[in-house]
Write a protein that holds these residues in place. Sequence first.
Motif, PDB file in Angstrom:
ATOM      1  N   ARG A 423       6.837  73.092  -1.402  1.00 13.71           N
ATOM      2  CA  ARG A 423       7.607  72.023  -0.760  1.00 13.71           C
ATOM      3  C   ARG A 423       6.797  70.750  -0.498  1.00 13.71           C
ATOM      4  N   ASN A 424       5.502  70.820  -0.593  1.00 10.11           N
ATOM      5  CA  ASN A 424       4.672  69.699  -0.172  1.00 10.11           C
ATOM      6  C   ASN A 424       3.667  69.315  -1.251  1.00 10.11           C
ATOM      7  N   ALA A 425       3.506  68.018  -1.450  1.00 14.31           N
ATOM      8  CA  ALA A 425       2.539  67.493  -2.417  1.00 14.31           C
ATOM      9  C   ALA A 425       1.892  66.242  -1.835  1.00 14.31           C
ATOM     10  N   LEU A 426       0.639  66.046  -2.174  1.00 17.41           N
ATOM     11  CA  LEU A 426      -0.128  64.938  -1.627  1.00 17.41           C
ATOM     12  C   LEU A 426      -0.916  64.278  -2.742  1.00 17.41           C
ATOM     13  N   ARG A 427      -0.938  62.946  -2.749  1.00 15.60           N
ATOM     14  CA  ARG A 427      -1.779  62.186  -3.674  1.00 15.60           C
ATOM     15  C   ARG A 427      -2.664  61.248  -2.859  1.00 15.60           C
ATOM     16  N   ALA A 428      -3.946  61.234  -3.191  1.00 13.95           N
ATOM     17  CA  ALA A 428      -4.893  60.320  -2.553  1.00 13.95           C
ATOM     18  C   ALA A 428      -5.745  59.676  -3.630  1.00 13.95           C
ATOM     19  N   GLY A 429      -5.966  58.374  -3.509  1.00  8.26           N
ATOM     20  CA  GLY A 429      -6.735  57.669  -4.519  1.00  8.26           C
ATOM     21  C   GLY A 429      -7.616  56.595  -3.927  1.00  8.26           C
ATOM     22  N   LEU A 430      -8.688  56.289  -4.639  1.00 10.27           N
ATOM     23  CA  LEU A 430      -9.625  55.244  -4.219  1.00 10.27           C
ATOM     24  C   LEU A 430     -10.165  54.573  -5.475  1.00 10.27           C
ATOM     25  N   ARG A 431     -10.283  53.247  -5.457  1.00 12.93           N
ATOM     26  CA  ARG A 431     -10.907  52.532  -6.557  1.00 12.93           C
ATOM     27  C   ARG A 431     -11.690  51.333  -6.020  1.00 12.93           C
ATOM     28  N   VAL A 432     -12.735  50.980  -6.768  1.00 17.28           N
ATOM     29  CA  VAL A 432     -13.574  49.826  -6.451  1.00 17.28           C
ATOM     30  C   VAL A 432     -13.611  48.940  -7.687  1.00 17.28           C
ATOM     31  N   ASP A 433     -13.401  47.643  -7.502  1.00 13.49           N
ATOM     32  CA  ASP A 433     -13.370  46.697  -8.620  1.00 13.49           C
ATOM     33  C   ASP A 433     -14.325  45.536  -8.364  1.00 13.49           C
ATOM     34  N   ARG A 434     -15.036  45.180  -9.410  1.00 17.74           N
ATOM     35  CA  ARG A 434     -15.850  43.968  -9.404  1.00 17.74           C
ATOM     36  C   ARG A 434     -15.129  42.938 -10.253  1.00 17.74           C
ATOM     37  N   LEU A 435     -14.826  41.778  -9.671  1.00 17.73           N
ATOM     38  CA  LEU A 435     -14.015  40.754 -10.326  1.00 17.73           C
ATOM     39  C   LEU A 435     -14.825  39.468 -10.454  1.00 17.73           C
ATOM     40  N   GLU A 436     -14.792  38.859 -11.645  1.00 17.34           N
ATOM     41  CA  GLU A 436     -15.471  37.592 -11.867  1.00 17.34           C
ATOM     42  C   GLU A 436     -14.601  36.673 -12.711  1.00 17.34           C
ATOM     43  N   SER A 437     -14.704  35.377 -12.478  1.00 20.81           N
ATOM     44  CA  SER A 437     -14.007  34.398 -13.314  1.00 20.81           C
ATOM     45  C   SER A 437     -14.850  33.140 -13.419  1.00 20.81           C
ATOM     46  N   GLU A 438     -14.718  32.465 -14.592  1.00 19.90           N
ATOM     47  CA  GLU A 438     -15.437  31.216 -14.805  1.00 19.90           C
ATOM     48  C   GLU A 438     -14.811  30.458 -15.966  1.00 19.90           C
ATOM     49  N   ILE A 439     -15.167  29.198 -16.096  1.00 17.13           N
ATOM     50  CA  ILE A 439     -14.730  28.360 -17.210  1.00 17.13           C
ATOM     51  C   ILE A 439     -15.950  27.711 -17.842  1.00 17.13           C
ATOM     52  N   ASP A 440     -15.733  27.098 -19.003  1.00 20.13           N
ATOM     53  CA  ASP A 440     -16.784  26.278 -19.609  1.00 20.13           C
ATOM     54  C   ASP A 440     -16.719  24.908 -18.921  1.00 20.13           C
ATOM     55  N   SER A 441     -17.573  24.713 -17.962  1.00 21.35           N
ATOM     56  CA  SER A 441     -17.514  23.507 -17.132  1.00 21.35           C
ATOM     57  C   SER A 441     -18.028  22.258 -17.848  1.00 21.35           C
ATOM     58  N   HIS A 442     -18.527  22.408 -19.072  1.00 18.35           N
ATOM     59  CA  HIS A 442     -19.030  21.253 -19.811  1.00 18.35           C
ATOM     60  C   HIS A 442     -17.943  20.577 -20.657  1.00 18.35           C
ATOM     61  N   LEU A 443     -16.805  21.236 -20.824  1.00 18.44           N
ATOM     62  CA  LEU A 443     -15.736  20.668 -21.642  1.00 18.44           C
ATOM     63  C   LEU A 443     -15.112  19.470 -20.928  1.00 18.44           C
ATOM     64  N   ASP A 444     -14.808  18.425 -21.684  1.00 18.75           N
ATOM     65  CA  ASP A 444     -14.258  17.221 -21.073  1.00 18.75           C
ATOM     66  C   ASP A 444     -12.779  17.400 -20.760  1.00 18.75           C
ATOM     67  N   LYS A 445     -12.307  16.568 -19.803  1.00 18.13           N
ATOM     68  CA  LYS A 445     -10.896  16.493 -19.420  1.00 18.13           C
ATOM     69  C   LYS A 445     -10.340  17.828 -18.923  1.00 18.13           C
ATOM     70  N   SER A 446     -11.198  18.555 -18.209  1.00 18.08           N
ATOM     71  CA  SER A 446     -10.774  19.817 -17.597  1.00 18.08           C
ATOM     72  C   SER A 446     -10.805  19.668 -16.081  1.00 18.08           C
ATOM     73  N   ILE A 447     -10.498  20.742 -15.377  1.00 19.16           N
ATOM     74  CA  ILE A 447     -10.541  20.702 -13.918  1.00 19.16           C
ATOM     75  C   ILE A 447     -11.944  20.393 -13.413  1.00 19.16           C
ATOM     76  N   ALA A 448     -12.955  20.688 -14.226  1.00 16.20           N
ATOM     77  CA  ALA A 448     -14.335  20.446 -13.805  1.00 16.20           C
ATOM     78  C   ALA A 448     -14.839  19.063 -14.156  1.00 16.20           C
ATOM     79  N   THR A 449     -14.096  18.327 -15.014  1.00 17.78           N
ATOM     80  CA  THR A 449     -14.628  17.040 -15.504  1.00 17.78           C
ATOM     81  C   THR A 449     -13.621  15.907 -15.486  1.00 17.78           C
ATOM     82  N   HIS A 450     -12.328  16.179 -15.363  1.00 12.64           N
ATOM     83  CA  HIS A 450     -11.334  15.106 -15.462  1.00 12.64           C
ATOM     84  C   HIS A 450     -11.400  14.203 -14.236  1.00 12.64           C
ATOM     85  N   PRO A 451     -11.448  12.856 -14.429  1.00 16.45           N
ATOM     86  CA  PRO A 451     -11.572  11.947 -13.280  1.00 16.45           C
ATOM     87  C   PRO A 451     -10.357  11.955 -12.356  1.00 16.45           C
TER      88      PRO A 451
END
Length: 723
Positions: A423-451
């Motif tokens: 009559r009874n069932a149990l689920r337990a879970g655990l996870r660990v995530d490493r998240l990274e993000s980046e852009i090529d900041s040298h490209l022109d007319k982007s969020i990193a370079t557009h005036p």
Amino acid sequence: MGHLPRIASLGQRQINGLSMARFLQTRGKPIVTYNEPSRDDHRMTVCRPLHRPTLLRASILAGLMTTCQTAQAEGLETILITAAEPPAIDEPTTLTGEETAPRADLAETLREISGVEAGRMSGHGLDPIIRGQREHQLNVLLDGAGIANACPNRMDPPTSFGNLAGFDAVEVHKGVTSLTRGPGGSGGRIELTRNTVERAAEAGMQSRLGFATSSNGLADQTSADVLLSDGNAYGRVIGQIGNGENYEDGDGNEVPSSFKQRSGTIIGGYRVSEATGIEVSIDRNRMLDTRYAGSGMDSVFDNATIYRLDGRLGDLEGPVDALRLEVSRANVDHLMDNYSLRELTAPMPMEAPAESHTTTARLTASSRIHQVELDYGLDFQRVEQDAQAFNGMTDMLMFRQWPDGRTDQMGAFVEGDWQVDARNALRAGLRVDRLESEIDSHLDKSIATHPMVPIAIRESARGTKSDTEISGLLRYHHSFNGNLAGHVGVSRTAVAPNLTQRYITTLMNGNLMKVGNPELEPETHHQVETGLSWQGERLVANGNLYVDQVDNYILQDRKIAGLMPMTTSFRNVDARLYGGELDLSYAVTDWLATQAQVSYVRGRNTSDSRDLPQIPPLSGNLGLHAERGALDGAVVLRWAARAEAIDEQSGLDTTETAGYAVLDLTAGYDIHRHWRLEAGIDNLFDRTYAQHVNRAYSGVFGDPTARINEPGRTVWARLTATF
């Protein structure tokens, strides 16, 4: 939640005069696994279900169980239930192509599930929403492979690359039910699945052919699926061609929505057993000349190629019972412009090439420790997206929407299922995530370079953003008796900002229209869900309630300090989503069933005491289904209340949306055990209506009541053959 048995092949065996084989091919039928009676025991045992039947299936099945009581008196084979099935931890709602009307886009089909909506942008490319959550808050897998949109405006959400002609089923998991299929997924998970390995156990050739057409939108849809196997080695080829025309709404207004779709799949593999084998596949999906009523541009092409490897090793001796390795690579090339498929009305012709590359890998091991089944492993996903905008006359680069952006996720997880007792069932879970993000900041007319971008945002965009997040899940299921079961679940999940939210840059007429926020924090969802299910002789009922408290919810907003009033960006707020779903069905007789669904979700920005944008209103359906001999039919009333909880400041809601009620008719006829003909009429009374979750962004700058209306009266037909 309690669950129902599953139907496999039953041949022409009948219960009270009804051919059970037809339930495999007819919309709204139950799916059960049948065990041939042994010489010593003429009984059917209820096997563990692979999928949860839809409400309509459940109602008919409940009625059939009642009629089984009279089967012996009529000289038919006796069927008994030998034991109560223990409660299930994870019960997805599953749809197949045989159960649904032909649609131009998979997300439109998903609307048939309570708690699921889809934002319309055109006839193709609808974006699914589950319990008020969307986009990267949902995990979408195509036969285990991840895929990211290449269009910054999401002309191509992941579900647009899948269709039920190329897959065997689509499973929808609402809320957080498992942590083993990737990070995030706070709103749920959508998995398009193929059962190639299971089908390949039967030697010989299996094929499925289909053709569908409609009077309003879907001009034609042709598909073929052929599987060859010797019981071990197998090969499968799937192909589909679809052509869509502009559809008309209930007032006869033409909605730009035409498209051409060409898809093909090659699968090869070797199965040693059900648990051991290797499979490789290549999927190719081409979308051509797709028009979008909800955008200032159309898609010239959107081509996706998916490579996949799936290796399984089961029945092992020792502490590890099974191993599975899944690796995939999805490449998408996309081009949109504002002049190839429409008359140029903008000040200048614009074109925007874009691409995305998604690499996924997952290694999972399984072990059993006493009564606990453990799944544990590692997964990785890299999403690379690049998008630019050019002047179509001079080929001059105007701005970079995604400046060669990249997100990486590396995760480790462990999850255990404990069958405490019957009559009874149990689920337990655990996870660990490493998240990274980046852009090529040298490209022109982007969020990193557009005036045009504020200096503080430019400087922030140049650095790598990283986070470590922990997710947890606990779900308890209890069967009160043979009819009533319930569950309660709590979870904590993190959803990282995507590349659009952090790094997008869009200009229009020399003004900065949208810019990302590199300083965004990941969303943290704390959810509580509970539900009950009742399965009686004739009545089947399922109900769920949930609350999701979100820290750092990522909100699109038009009034952010430091930006011009017309500029849209993103910021973190605290939010709360809550709601529920109720599904009811009742078998009036052994050939007539009624069903009803209702769902409600409310989203609040608790930081600013206002509503969240683009939240579906109270909605549902009411249906009547009948089957007699080789004929079956259904009448379904779809409805939605007026959408009054809106957020005009976001730029996504512009005004309230009127409610509606629409009537659909369907009918089917089994010409032969291999051939089936279906037909229907959607929106019988040709009503003009629109969903509140809508992609008509032009309304922000023009008529605030503008919506992309749903199709008017549509007559459709489909012929399928299975050999």
